[in-house]
Scaffold this active site. Structure first.
Site, PDB file in Angstrom:
ATOM      1  NE  ARG A   1     -28.608  23.668 -31.959  1.00 35.19           N
ATOM      2  CZ  ARG A   1     -27.730  23.466 -32.943  1.00 35.19           C
ATOM      3  NH1 ARG A   1     -27.936  24.002 -34.130  1.00 35.19           N
ATOM      4  NH2 ARG A   1     -26.667  22.718 -32.749  1.00 35.19           N
TER       5      ARG A   1
ATOM      6  NE  ARG B   1       4.944   0.698   5.927  1.00 36.33           N
ATOM      7  CZ  ARG B   1       5.015   0.165   4.720  1.00 36.33           C
ATOM      8  NH1 ARG B   1       3.957  -0.423   4.193  1.00 36.33           N
ATOM      9  NH2 ARG B   1       6.138   0.227   4.025  1.00 36.33           N
TER      10      ARG B   1
ATOM     11  NE  ARG C   1     -11.286  23.349  14.543  1.00 39.24           N
ATOM     12  CZ  ARG C   1     -11.818  22.433  15.356  1.00 39.24           C
ATOM     13  NH1 ARG C   1     -11.192  21.286  15.566  1.00 39.24           N
ATOM     14  NH2 ARG C   1     -12.973  22.659  15.959  1.00 39.24           N
TER      15      ARG C   1
ATOM     16  CG  LEU D   1      -1.987   1.104   1.261  1.00 38.65           C
ATOM     17  CD1 LEU D   1      -2.962   0.978   0.099  1.00 38.65           C
ATOM     18  CD2 LEU D   1      -2.739   1.075   2.585  1.00 38.65           C
TER      19      LEU D   1
ATOM     20  NE  ARG E   1      -9.710  -7.876 -42.835  1.00 37.68           N
ATOM     21  CZ  ARG E   1      -9.568  -6.797 -42.111  1.00 37.68           C
ATOM     22  NH1 ARG E   1      -9.162  -5.657 -42.673  1.00 37.68           N
ATOM     23  NH2 ARG E   1      -9.831  -6.809 -40.815  1.00 37.68           N
TER      24      ARG E   1
ATOM     25  CG  PHE F   1      -7.569  19.961   5.692  1.00 34.14           C
ATOM     26  CD1 PHE F   1      -7.999  21.220   6.085  1.00 34.14           C
ATOM     27  CD2 PHE F   1      -8.522  18.986   5.440  1.00 34.14           C
ATOM     28  CE1 PHE F   1      -9.350  21.505   6.226  1.00 34.14           C
ATOM     29  CE2 PHE F   1      -9.874  19.260   5.579  1.00 34.14           C
ATOM     30  CZ  PHE F   1     -10.290  20.515   5.970  1.00 34.14           C
TER      31      PHE F   1
ATOM     32  CE  LYS G   1       2.685  -4.613 -48.529  1.00 31.87           C
ATOM     33  NZ  LYS G   1       2.482  -3.159 -48.621  1.00 31.87           N
TER      34      LYS G   1
ATOM     35  CG  LEU H   1     -19.098  25.449   8.961  1.00 34.27           C
ATOM     36  CD1 LEU H   1     -19.159  26.151   7.608  1.00 34.27           C
ATOM     37  CD2 LEU H   1     -20.494  25.342   9.572  1.00 34.27           C
TER      38      LEU H   1
ATOM     39  CG  ASP I   1     -11.551  13.584  -3.114  1.00 35.14           C
ATOM     40  OD1 ASP I   1     -11.741  12.350  -3.022  1.00 35.14           O
ATOM     41  OD2 ASP I   1     -11.285  14.297  -2.137  1.00 35.14           O
TER      42      ASP I   1
END
EC number: 2.7.11.12
Length: 762
Positions: free
Chosen positions: A415, A242, A466, A234, A366, A464, A347, A459, A576
């Site tokens: 249009r 880990r 708030r 992973l 063909r 990361f 050929k 909220l 995402d």
């Protein structure tokens, strides 16, 4: 006479019966052997019957295990969701029926929500961006030759076999496995050392070559790792912590590969392949003038077929609809001629040459035989039906190249202007409002935003930082302030993603996308001042209801489709999508938020960074094949499924299991009864394994989604004009009413200063 041996004569029985006795004994022996053979045969049949019974039992047990595993995964997801609605302080009893939870349930609860109680919320993951302009410690340019480590042939074979036994790695191309083996390096550890430590960031994949390793979670022994087994895979996909420790019980030797090298190998091999295929296509007179985006789609449609010496690839006189490019080996061309009983050699064709191109225009009889001259001849093939669906018929392409598209675009614009005047007026009003608010906040200090703003409530929270609801002091004007810890961004090497989010949001103005008004920074944070959408998170409503009915799901899907239509026209992929990133405004309309993984790419180009949310990532992202706008269509299919059922279709007990389920595909998956035939068809067509086959990525683009039978009759014009009533609209008492959001405890501690200077242009 000589001294040689003399053969004795057989004694003759006085009555002359010696021959008869010998025959009787032989006959008796034969009968005995026949009886023994019949006995053995009966015994063998009995064992075969028993073996058949065992196989049937094993098959039933395998099915039962699969069903129980699926049920366990479903129960785990349900358990997480149930835990989400239990509040930390004075947890209220669970509702008896999720379907009866009212829309305003959040007004009736008051307990704080800890960070852990949002376990049901899906978190995004990301590797380091492939372009790291703002990373001041970025590594030097990758060199495959410098990364190679010498090994003998037996070691290479053992490592190759170990990688190919891994459920994830076995799906990679042989060349990618070969390059991984070349770059893996040896490590020796003494008894008691840790190869992996629980809780630490992971960066390597390992193969155990010598010694004994055991896996622990805390103090609990989970398992041992057999020799020549791959583990820790992973960590080569993206930054992750880990979840267990791997300890050396004896002296050990491992072969290791770090994430940076792995991702460069994946990108290097895929780009080399694409460039080679592109050059092949540019040599074809029928295709050489096509634009890059069309060529890229054709490249993604090409399949490889292999032939051995003497195999007929094409037979003279047969009808054909397939075009071939010779990617490896040689073929001979033979043709029937007058005066000869056998076809004559015309050929020989070699790598890079092509045949059967007329089949892309119409049915082609063909005119010659094409025969493999050696073993393992490889041809790139595409049939006319795939070609027509993906890039258009040859006549359509010719019109495109002749400039008809300009006329068509002008007609479409006329249009569209006539049809959507109300939505144009709405867009103009939105732009005016946005300009006025931007002018207001432009006067605020760039390094001290809270001189002019006060925090009302939290909220949302994440790794990361708030998101705070803020208002202008002494005014009734509210915003959402995204506060991002700079130290966290540097530690996870996400500087490029943060800058990308800023640049992209500054460019956007859509009623289906959250607006950015201003950015700020100080020593600890960078800030984004965003539009406040206080109708609540779609995820929390879905969590409380359990699932949505079809009309509600259609409304949600339509809002997202309009957002994607707008973004893709600007060359932006979102990457995402999930209910957690959809928020409701005061009118109950959905808006996309969190553009940390969004990226602007050129026409016909791909990007390579592994990012997204595990349950929503497309197969090509997992396999590092390079991806484009089609990943958004995949995620839209996953969203439809989750809205209708409450759970995404792919969800394992860990992230690696989730990825393996995704790679197995949705084609053979049984859908629950609550998904009816039409939405099931939409989901399956959006979630095709091959990106070029996905609805939205065909020649008619996103219009194929809007015209799908499940969305037949949906009022798209009313949606764009915001005159269509939302089934998710909830009453708000004012611009700072945050009652539809969970309540969070205050932030613990103060993040350290981060002064490297990566954010100087933020």
């Amino acid at each position: 006479m000589g001294n040689g041996s003399v053969k004795p004569k057989h004694a003759k029985h006085p009555d002359g019966h010696s021959g008869n006795l010998s025959n009787e004994a032989l006959r008796s022996k034969v009968l005995e052997l026949e009886r023994e053979l019949r006995r053995k045969d009966a015994e063998l049949q009995e064992r075969e019957y028993h073996l058949k019974e065992l196989r049937e039992q094993l098959a039933k047990q395998t099915v039962a295990i699969a069903e129980l595993t699926e049920e366990l995964q479903s129960k785990c997801i349900q358990l997480n969701k149930l835990q989400d609605v239990i509040h930390v302080q004075g947890g209220s009893p669970l509702q008896a029926s999720p379907d009866k939870v009212p829309l305003d349930v959040h007004r009736k609860t008051s307990g704080l929500v800890s960070l852990h109680s949002r376990r049901g919320a899906k978190a995004g993951v990301s590797a380091e961006p492939t372009t790291r302009t703002y990373d001041l410690n970025k590594p030097p340019e990758f060199s495959f030759e410098k990364a190679r480590v010498r090994k003998d042939s037996s070691e290479k074979k053992l490592i190759t076999d170990a990688l190919n036994k891994n459920q994830f790695l076995k799906r990679l191309d042989p060349q990618q496995i070969k390059d991984m083996v070349e770059c893996m390096y040896g490590e020796k550890l003494s008894t008691g050392s840790y190869v992996i430590k629980q809780g630490e960031p992971g960066n390597h994949i390992f193969v155990l070559a010598e010694g004994r390793l055991e896996v622990f979670q805390g103090e609990k022994l989970l398992s041992s790792i057999p020799m020549w087994t791959t583990f820790g895979e992973l960590a080569i996909l993206y930054n992750c912590t880990r979840t267990a420790s791997v300890k050396a019980i004896t002296n050990v030797k491992t072969w290791a590969l770090d994430r940076e090298v792995f991702q460069n190998i994946m990108r290097r091999t895929a780009q080399a392949r694409d460039e080679e295929y592109r050059n092949f296509l540019r040599s074809v007179s029928l295709l050489k003038n096509l634009p890059e985006d069309k060529l890229t789609k054709i490249i993604d449609c090409l399949e490889v077929e292999y032939y051995d010496k003497g195999d007929y690839i094409i037979r003279e006189g047969e009808e054909g609809s397939t075009f071939f490019i010779l990617a490896k080996g040689k073929v001979k061309v033979t043709q029937s001629t007058e005066g000869h009983d056998q076809p004559q050699l015309i050929k020989t064709l070699q790598k890079g040459e092509y045949f059967g191109e007329k089949a892309l225009i119409s049915d082609d009889v063909r005119s010659a035989n094409i025969i493999a001259e050696e073993n393992d001849v490889a041809c790139l093939v595409i049939d006319r039906e795939t070609f027509n669906q993906t890039v258009g018929t040859f006549d359509e392409l010719q019109k495109y190249l002749e400039g008809y598209v300009a006329t068509l675009n002008r007609d479409d614009e006329k249009r569209h202007a006539k049809r959507s005047m109300s939505s144009w007026k709405l867009s103009k009003a939105l732009s005016l409002e946005m300009i006025q608010l931007k002018e207001k906040v432009a006067r605020f200090s760039s390094t001290s935003p809270f001189q002019n703003l006060e925090i009302i409530a939290t909220l949302g929270v994440g790794g990361f930082g708030r998101v705070e609801l803020v208002k202008v002091k002494n005014e009734n004007v509210a915003f959402a302030m995204k506060c991002i810890r700079k130290k966290h961004i540097v530690d996870t090497k996400q500087q490029e993603h943060v800058y990308s989010e800023k640049r992209i949001l500054e460019e956007l103005c859509s009623p289906f996308i959250v607006k950015l008004y201003r950015t700020f920074k100080d020593n600890k944070y960078v800030y984004m001042l965003l539009e406040a959408c206080l109708g609540g998170e779609l995820w929390s409503i879905l969590r409380d209801r359990g699932s949505f009915d079809e009309p509600t799901s259609k409304f949600c899907v339509a809002c997202v489709t309009e957002a994607f239509d707008y973004l893709h026209l600007l060359g932006i992929i979102y990457r995402d999508l999930k209910p957690e990133n959809l928020i409701l405004d005061a009118d109950g309309y959905l808006k996309l938020v969190d553009f940390g993984f969004a990226k602007k790419i050129g026409s016909g180009q791909k990007t390579w960074t592994f990012c997204g949310t595990p349950e929503y990532v497309a197969p090509e992202v997992i396999l590092n094949k390079g991806h484009d706008f089609s990943v958004d269509f995949w995620s839209l299919g996953i969203l439809v499924y989750e809205l209708l059922t409450g759970n995404p279709p792919f969800s394992g007990i860990d992230q690696m299991m989730t990825y393996n389920l995704i790679l197995k595909g949705i084609e053979k998956m049984d859908f629950p009864r609550k998904i009816t035939r039409r939405p099931e068809d939409l989901i399956r067509r959006l979630c095709r394994q091959n990106p070029t086959e996905r609805l939205g990525n065909l020649k008619n683009g996103i219009n194929d989604i809007k015209k799908h039978r499940w969305l037949n009759g949906f009022n798209w014009e009313g949606l764009k004009a915001r005159s269509l009533p939302s089934p998710l609209r909830r009453e708000l008492s004012g611009p700072i009413d945050h009652s539809y959001f969970d309540k969070y405890p205050p932030e613990k501690g103060v993040p350290p200063d981060e002064m490297s200077g990566w954010d100087k242009d933020f």
